[in-house]
Design an enzyme around this catalytic site. Structure first.
Site, PDB file in Angstrom:
ATOM      1  CB  ALA A  47     -13.486  -1.773 -38.400  1.00 40.57           C
ATOM      2  N   GLY A  49     -16.862  -4.274 -41.881  1.00 37.86           N
ATOM      3  CA  GLY A  49     -18.040  -3.999 -42.383  1.00 37.86           C
ATOM      4  C   GLY A  49     -18.596  -5.073 -43.229  1.00 37.86           C
ATOM      5  N   GLY A  50     -20.104  -4.782 -43.486  1.00 36.56           N
ATOM      6  CA  GLY A  50     -20.786  -5.508 -44.555  1.00 36.56           C
ATOM      7  C   GLY A  50     -20.462  -4.943 -45.895  1.00 36.56           C
ATOM      8  CG  MET A  51     -20.125  -1.885 -49.512  1.00 38.34           C
ATOM      9  SD  MET A  51     -20.869  -0.025 -49.578  1.00 38.34           S
ATOM     10  CE  MET A  51     -22.318  -0.740 -50.460  1.00 38.34           C
ATOM     11  CB  ALA A  52     -15.624  -1.358 -47.643  1.00 42.93           C
ATOM     12  CB  VAL A  54     -11.532   0.451 -42.441  1.00 41.02           C
ATOM     13  CG1 VAL A  54     -11.082   1.679 -42.613  1.00 41.02           C
ATOM     14  CG2 VAL A  54     -13.540   0.925 -43.464  1.00 41.02           C
ATOM     15  CG  ASP A 179     -24.146   1.148 -38.984  1.00 42.01           C
ATOM     16  OD1 ASP A 179     -24.439   1.013 -38.169  1.00 42.01           O
ATOM     17  OD2 ASP A 179     -23.101   0.416 -40.348  1.00 42.01           O
TER      18      ASP A 179
END
Length: 183
Positions: A47, A49-52, A54, A179
């Site tokens: 996956a 997201g905005g920061m990292a 996975v 979130d």
């Protein structure tokens, strides 16, 4: 605020039966080129997201030791910003304090020689709620009521553990999860 990953006991239920991790490290995600950082190796993206991002990963050790893990790599452009690095490290410290059956364990935090900042978390086998809902929707089916109730109770139990978490000084941390999504 902590980016908490909640583990649900019914995560193995899927519309086509339980999803197993087959030999050869495939979990239904396109493989990416392996990134090796210390004793950890990424095997494929799970996956983003905005920061990292996975990844499914593997921890390797002596005498052939291996363990599947989730590796959360901070986006490189954010790793140059001290404020984002501080948030990421705060997340690691706070998430590592939470020990609950419905919260995915944070195992390690590392910074590679190449400047990659990453968290290592327990890998929980199974499909995401988003994938489950998509699959059921394509079949015009709903999540069975008993499964929906179990999912909800497990998520709430994990969130309660985070909200009630005490710091090392015994004071309540007052964590709020900002979130929550089925991803």
């Amino acid at each position: 605020m902590v980016d908490l990953v909640v583990r649900v006991e019914s995560h193995r239920w899927a519309p086509d039966g339980p999803r197993r991790l087959p030999q050869g490290r495939r979990v239904g995600y396109a493989a990416t080129v392996g990134i090796r950082v210390g004793r950890y190796e990424t095997l494929g993206a799970i996956a983003s997201g905005g920061m990292a991002k996975v990844h499914l990963g593997r921890a390797v050790g002596m005498a052939g030791f291996e363990r599947l893990v989730a590796v959360k790599l901070m986006h490189p452009h954010l790793a140059e910003d001290p404020a984002f690095v501080a948030m990421f490290l705060d997340e690691a410290r706070l998430a590592a304090l939470i020990r609950h059956p419905n919260v995915v364990a944070t195992i390690d935090v590392q910074n590679s020689d190449e400047g990659l900042l990453f968290l290592v978390m327990e890998f929980v086998e199974g499909c995401s709620l988003a994938a489950l809902l998509k699959k059921l929707g394509s079949q015009e089916r709903l999540v069975p009521l008993d499964v929906a109730v179990r999912l909800t109770l497990d998520v709430l139990a994990g969130l309660q553990a985070a909200h009630e978490q005490l710091g090392t000084d015994g004071a309540q941390l007052g964590l709020i999860h900002r979130d929550i999504s089925p991803a």
